[in-house]
Design an enzyme around this catalytic site. Structure first.
Site, PDB file in Angstrom:
ATOM      1  N   GLU A  79     -12.349  11.565  -5.900  1.00 15.89           N
ATOM      2  CA  GLU A  79     -13.549  11.356  -6.723  1.00 15.89           C
ATOM      3  C   GLU A  79     -14.841  11.387  -5.914  1.00 15.89           C
ATOM      4  O   GLU A  79     -15.930  11.446  -6.494  1.00 15.89           O
ATOM      5  CB  GLU A  79     -13.420  10.032  -7.475  1.00 15.89           C
ATOM      6  CG  GLU A  79     -12.383  10.121  -8.600  1.00 15.89           C
ATOM      7  CD  GLU A  79     -12.098   8.794  -9.277  1.00 15.89           C
ATOM      8  OE1 GLU A  79     -12.525   7.744  -8.747  1.00 15.89           O
ATOM      9  OE2 GLU A  79     -11.436   8.810 -10.331  1.00 15.89           O
ATOM     10  N   GLU A 110       8.370   5.667   2.162  1.00 10.27           N
ATOM     11  CA  GLU A 110       7.539   4.636   2.777  1.00 10.27           C
ATOM     12  C   GLU A 110       8.218   3.972   3.979  1.00 10.27           C
ATOM     13  O   GLU A 110       7.580   3.225   4.722  1.00 10.27           O
ATOM     14  CB  GLU A 110       7.165   3.565   1.757  1.00 10.27           C
ATOM     15  CG  GLU A 110       8.298   2.675   1.310  1.00 10.27           C
ATOM     16  CD  GLU A 110       7.807   1.529   0.424  1.00 10.27           C
ATOM     17  OE1 GLU A 110       8.014   0.374   0.821  1.00 10.27           O
ATOM     18  OE2 GLU A 110       7.210   1.796  -0.635  1.00 10.27           O
TER      19      GLU A 110
END
Length: 267
Positions: A79, A110
């Site tokens: 963004e 992860e």
């Protein structure tokens, strides 16, 4: 020992609650999040100032995370170009398991404490850059390993976590700890912890971009004019700053491609 975000919910027998009760209780938990963020404001301030210093040197901001934390970093990074008109590679979000993990969880991604550094090296990371690890629990191996390697290479590091005294915080030079406590659904850190991380990311990227001069007054003068809504907004901004008619402001905006350049051409 279980960490705060993993502790049992304060609520039980959720399946026996009415929908109204479920929503009210979730909302009551959510109300605690901005208060937790407020407690961390001094830490966020230090992180923001440190990131801005590196970016003024030509450095970039990298977010690394897994699961919800990784997705939030990718969202915030993606963004920045449309909001502040910065190059797409100024702020980079990296998620464990690669971009496919944005939509679909990648099993055990992860747990690899070497992979984050490999992912960062693909961007030719250097000592001007800044790495922020995002991990609700504060114990994600992918993030711990990435921060540790960055530190060893002399690269500045920060983190956003939701537990005290975590392994991720121990690796971050500028840790941000927002203590959100147990989730409504035990261990579902996409809820309060995710909300807290989103709030901190909003604050971090926005305050850094303001420090870098990407906002004028209170306006996104460098925003990308990528749809009609934003062109209309930009036209109104040019009108407000210059006193020009809508037609002239729109023409000027089209010629110059940004609100800042359009306004400056008149001044």
């Amino acid at each position: 020992m279980e960490t705060g975000t993993e502790n049992d919910s304060k609520y039980n027998s959720l399946e026996t609650m009415t929908v109204a009760e479920l929503l009210r209780n979730i909302n009551n938990e959510d109300k605690t999040v901005p208060i937790a963020v407020e407690q961390a404001l001094p830490q966020i301030e230090k992180l923001s100032e440190a990131v801005a210093i590196q970016m003024r040197k030509g450095g970039r901001l990298f977010y690394i995370g897994a699961g919800t934390s990784g997705r939030l970093g990718v969202v915030d990074a993606s963004e920045c170009p449309p909001t502040f008109g910065v190059p797409f590679d100024w702020v980079v979000g990296i998620i464990a398991g690669g971009d496919g993990a944005i939509r679909k969880a990648v099993e055990f991604a992860e747990d690899d404490d070497q992979q984050a550094w490999k992912d960062l090296q693909e961007f030719d990371i250097n000592t001007n850059d800044f790495v922020v690890g995002i991990a609700a629990s504060g114990r994600t191996p992918y993030v711990i390993g990435g921060l540790k390697a960055a530190n060893e290479m002399g690269i500045s590091t920060g983190c956003i976590v939701c537990n005290n005294g975590s392994a991720v915080s121990a690796q971050a030079k500028y840790p941000v700890e927002v203590i959100t406590g147990p989730e409504f659904v035990t261990g579902s850190t996409r809820m309060k912890a995710g909300t807290a991380q989103k709030l901190v990311l909003n604050m971090l990227s926005t305050s850094v971009m303001i420090q870098l001069g990407r906002v004028r007054g209170n306006k996104m003068v460098d925003m990308q004019l990528s749809n009609n809504k934003l062109i209309d907004r930009g036209t109104r901004m040019v009108m407000a700053e210059t006193g020009l008619s809508e037609a002239k402001a729109a023409k000027l905006l089209k010629e110059h491609g940004s609100v800042r350049k359009a306004v400056d051409s008149v001044r």
